[in-house]
Design a protein around this motif. Structure first.
Motif, PDB file in Angstrom:
ATOM      1  N   ALA A 416    -139.199  82.750  60.349  1.00 58.42           N
ATOM      2  CA  ALA A 416    -138.724  83.864  61.170  1.00 58.42           C
ATOM      3  C   ALA A 416    -139.355  85.173  60.697  1.00 58.42           C
ATOM      4  O   ALA A 416    -139.829  85.981  61.516  1.00 58.42           O
ATOM      5  CB  ALA A 416    -137.201  83.961  61.111  1.00 58.42           C
ATOM      6  N   PHE A 417    -139.383  85.367  59.385  1.00 56.17           N
ATOM      7  CA  PHE A 417    -139.967  86.598  58.833  1.00 56.17           C
ATOM      8  C   PHE A 417    -141.450  86.716  59.198  1.00 56.17           C
ATOM      9  O   PHE A 417    -141.909  87.783  59.629  1.00 56.17           O
ATOM     10  CB  PHE A 417    -139.785  86.624  57.313  1.00 56.17           C
ATOM     11  N   ASN A 418    -142.185  85.638  59.069  1.00 52.83           N
ATOM     12  CA  ASN A 418    -143.628  85.659  59.364  1.00 52.83           C
ATOM     13  C   ASN A 418    -143.884  85.886  60.858  1.00 52.83           C
ATOM     14  O   ASN A 418    -144.811  86.599  61.241  1.00 52.83           O
ATOM     15  CB  ASN A 418    -144.279  84.355  58.913  1.00 52.83           C
ATOM     16  N   LEU A 419    -143.052  85.260  61.693  1.00 54.05           N
ATOM     17  CA  LEU A 419    -143.179  85.451  63.139  1.00 54.05           C
ATOM     18  C   LEU A 419    -142.998  86.923  63.516  1.00 54.05           C
ATOM     19  O   LEU A 419    -143.774  87.493  64.281  1.00 54.05           O
ATOM     20  CB  LEU A 419    -142.134  84.597  63.870  1.00 54.05           C
ATOM     21  N   LEU A 420    -141.980  87.538  62.934  1.00 55.56           N
ATOM     22  CA  LEU A 420    -141.680  88.937  63.248  1.00 55.56           C
ATOM     23  C   LEU A 420    -142.738  89.879  62.672  1.00 55.56           C
ATOM     24  O   LEU A 420    -143.066  90.900  63.281  1.00 55.56           O
ATOM     25  CB  LEU A 420    -140.287  89.296  62.713  1.00 55.56           C
ATOM     26  N   THR A 421    -143.262  89.536  61.511  1.00 56.77           N
ATOM     27  CA  THR A 421    -144.322  90.352  60.906  1.00 56.77           C
ATOM     28  C   THR A 421    -145.568  90.343  61.786  1.00 56.77           C
ATOM     29  O   THR A 421    -146.199  91.379  62.028  1.00 56.77           O
ATOM     30  CB  THR A 421    -144.670  89.829  59.499  1.00 56.77           C
ATOM     31  N   LYS A 422    -145.902  89.166  62.310  1.00 56.77           N
ATOM     32  CA  LYS A 422    -147.044  89.054  63.219  1.00 56.77           C
ATOM     33  C   LYS A 422    -146.785  89.845  64.504  1.00 56.77           C
ATOM     34  O   LYS A 422    -147.685  90.526  65.028  1.00 56.77           O
ATOM     35  CB  LYS A 422    -147.291  87.580  63.550  1.00 56.77           C
TER      36      LYS A 422
END
Length: 581
Positions: A416-422
């Protein structure tokens, strides 16, 4: 949409064929566009042209058409101007004006429009362009003359003509020119309420509330019963934040003109905005009693009943509207919401899946996915989300947030964190993305990201209650930052004094500061408003600290039955009840 409705198209037939040509407008020139020539029946048009147009003029028009097709607009312009002068045909002057405007040649545009008006003094389109050119040039005298001609020729259409002009001039930052010209026009027509009404409208566009109020009062002095002006006067009050004044104005108007449902509907909307739901229902009942087929008012009343938790009344309305094709899908959506509210997940899902068309399709699909997430049917939720992403590519941002929540439900916090960072690389200042990533950053132990994201939101939106509350609550993890936390939480509480999660955070701050009795008061208030599990855990811990352990256990036991896997309740159990810190 073009601001000027152009006159009928011109058709030229040369030899044995006809051409369909046009000068195409650029993205920069939205206000006007050249007129397209249309296809026509060759034999009849050939005959007409041979008898009505001189061969030399026909040749000039042919040259102009070909030049236009090749992008040689200066040649095309001169050709149409020459044809207009020789034939006294206003359509050729109109064509020349359109090309000149497209070329942004103000001198030639003025010349062509002057010729157009000379040949067709009744042309409203020519008057509008002439007014536009004068307003752009700051020529108040000519602008007033043209506006006066528009008003005299068509009083009923004057308001729309002004709105068309204003829509162009506002984009160019020249809205004040319209306002000033109307001042001059009001000296010629002091008894025309529409002039003052439009000035009030333009004053609001430039956020000059005092002038807007003064001008709308002048309009109503001339025409006291004008519902549009009465409604706009109330809207000015709403914009100013004075809902009490707006209600008073509309109630007075409703008493004077009880049969005017435009006023009554606006009153109902203001009552809703000010959370006077019961009064709003009474207004809608009055409207429906005089207009039984006013389905929009019935639907609005159903939504208010939902807000008041009078679900049976809401359900009755939505079920009646189911029988009408234009209202069935909206009704299905809210019937699903009622079932969801009562915990009937399967029934709710059936309703949401029935929403197959209309503006609620996307919201119904999202609601269905949320239900599946809540019911731990995560594979089905993921499958539906994938299909939705293909079906609604324009809803990319909202679907990203749904995907992040799905990862969160699956405890895949890093994903979730990586998705939002992207996503933030593409939408760097999007508040919902920043807020949601802050929540995920807390899950993956990135406190610096949590703080940075929330502060970035507050930098542009200092009154964002969610960000204030989240940042204040986050800072409570460090005793050295309780002072900062208190600043943010006090601000949030001032902005949202009735919000349960904000009251909870402030109560938890008091507990951290050692003010246990004070903390209990806030936490009990939060719990009474919303029996959310984290609030329950906080309240139980404060009761325990006050040596009211039986109450704490009773509260905990009730909550854990409903949510045996809740992390906040389990943490309380492990740290406090089992004594493992």
């Amino acid at each position: 949409m073009l601001i000027f409705r152009l006159l009928s198209v011109i058709t030229f037939v040369f030899l044995n064929s006809c051409t369909d040509s046009s000068v195409k407008p650029s993205a920069a020139e939205k206000s006007v566009a050249p007129v397209k020539t249309a296809q026509a029946k060759e034999k009849t048009q050939q005959k007409e042209l041979k008898t009505s147009i001189d061969p030399d003029v026909l040749f000039t028009l042919l040259t102009a058409e070909i030049a236009g097709q090749r992008g040689q607009y200066d040649i095309a312009l001169e050709g149409y101007m020459e044809a207009a002068k020789r034939t006294h045909e206003p359509k050729f002057a109109e064509r020349a004006a359109m090309i000149a405007m497209y070329m942004k040649n103000s001198n030639k545009t003025n010349e062509a429009v002057a010729l157009w008006l000379h040949q067709d003094p009744q042309s409203q389109a020519a008057r509008k362009i002439a007014a536009l050119l004068a307003l752009r040039a700051g020529n108040k005298k000519v602008a007033t003359e043209q506006l006066n001609a528009l008003l005299v020729a068509d009083p009923a259409g004057f308001e729309n003509a002004l709105l068309e002009l204003a829509s162009v001039l506002q984009k160019e930052g020249r809205i004040n020119a319209v306002y000033d010209s109307l001042d001059a026009l009001s000296l010629l027509h002091p008894d025309q309420a529409v002039i003052y009404f439009m000035q009030s409208l333009f004053a609001m566009q430039r956020k000059d509330i005092n002038s807007a109020e003064m001008k709308i009062q002048q309009a109503l002095k001339i025409q006291p019963g004008w519902d549009k002006a009465l409604i706009f006067q109330a809207q000015i009050a709403v914009f100013s934040g004075d809902l009490s004044k707006a209600k008073s104005l509309l109630k007075d108007a409703s008493l004077k003109y009880p049969a005017n449902n435009k006023i009554n509907k606006t009153l109902a909307q203001v009552l809703i905005k000010s959370e006077n739901y019961e009064e709003a229902i009474e207004v809608y009942k009055k409207i429906i009693s005089t207009e039984p087929n006013d389905l929009e008012s019935q639907f609005a009343m159903g939504l208010i009943y939902l807000q008041l938790n009078q679900d049976d009344q809401a359900e009755d309305i939505f079920k009646k509207l189911l029988e009408l094709p234009e209202w069935q899908y909206q009704s299905m959506f809210y019937l699903g919401k009622i079932e969801e509210k009562h915990g009937h997940m399967k029934k709710a899902l059936v309703w949401f899946d029935k929403v197959a068309d209309g503006p609620f399709v996307f919201d119904a699909s999202i609601s269905a996915i949320a239900l599946l997430e809540k019911d731990k049917q995560l594979n089905e939720a993921s499958l539906r989300l994938t299909l939705l992403q293909a079906k609604f590519p324009k809803q990319k941002l909202r679907l990203l947030l749904v995907q992040a929540e799905l990862f969160n439900q699956q405890k895949q916090y890093e994903k979730a964190f990586n998705l939002l960072t992207k996503a933030l690389a593409e939408f760097p200042d999007q508040k919902e993305l920043l807020y949601t990533r802050a929540l995920m950053a807390e899950r993956v132990n990135k406190p610096d990201v949590v703080e940075a994201d929330l502060k970035k939101i507050l930098a542009t939106d200092p009154d964002n209650v969610e960000a204030l509350n989240a940042l204040g609550y986050t800072l409570l993890s460090k005793s050295s930052r309780y002072g900062e936390a208190e600043k943010y939480l006090q601000h949030a509480l001032k902005l949202a004094p009735n919000e349960a999660v904000v009251i909870d955070s402030y109560g938890w701050l008091q507990f951290k500061l050692g003010n246990n009795e004070k903390a209990l008061g806030y936490l009990q208030q939060a719990y009474d408003k919303q029996q959310e599990h984290e609030i329950t855990a906080h309240l139980a811990e404060v009761l325990w600290a006050l040596d009211r352990k039986d109450e704490a256990k009773k509260l905990f036991n009730k909550a854990i039955k409903d949510a045996p896997d809740d992390e906040y309740l389990l943490d309380f159990q492990q740290r406090i009840l089992n004594g493992k810190r």
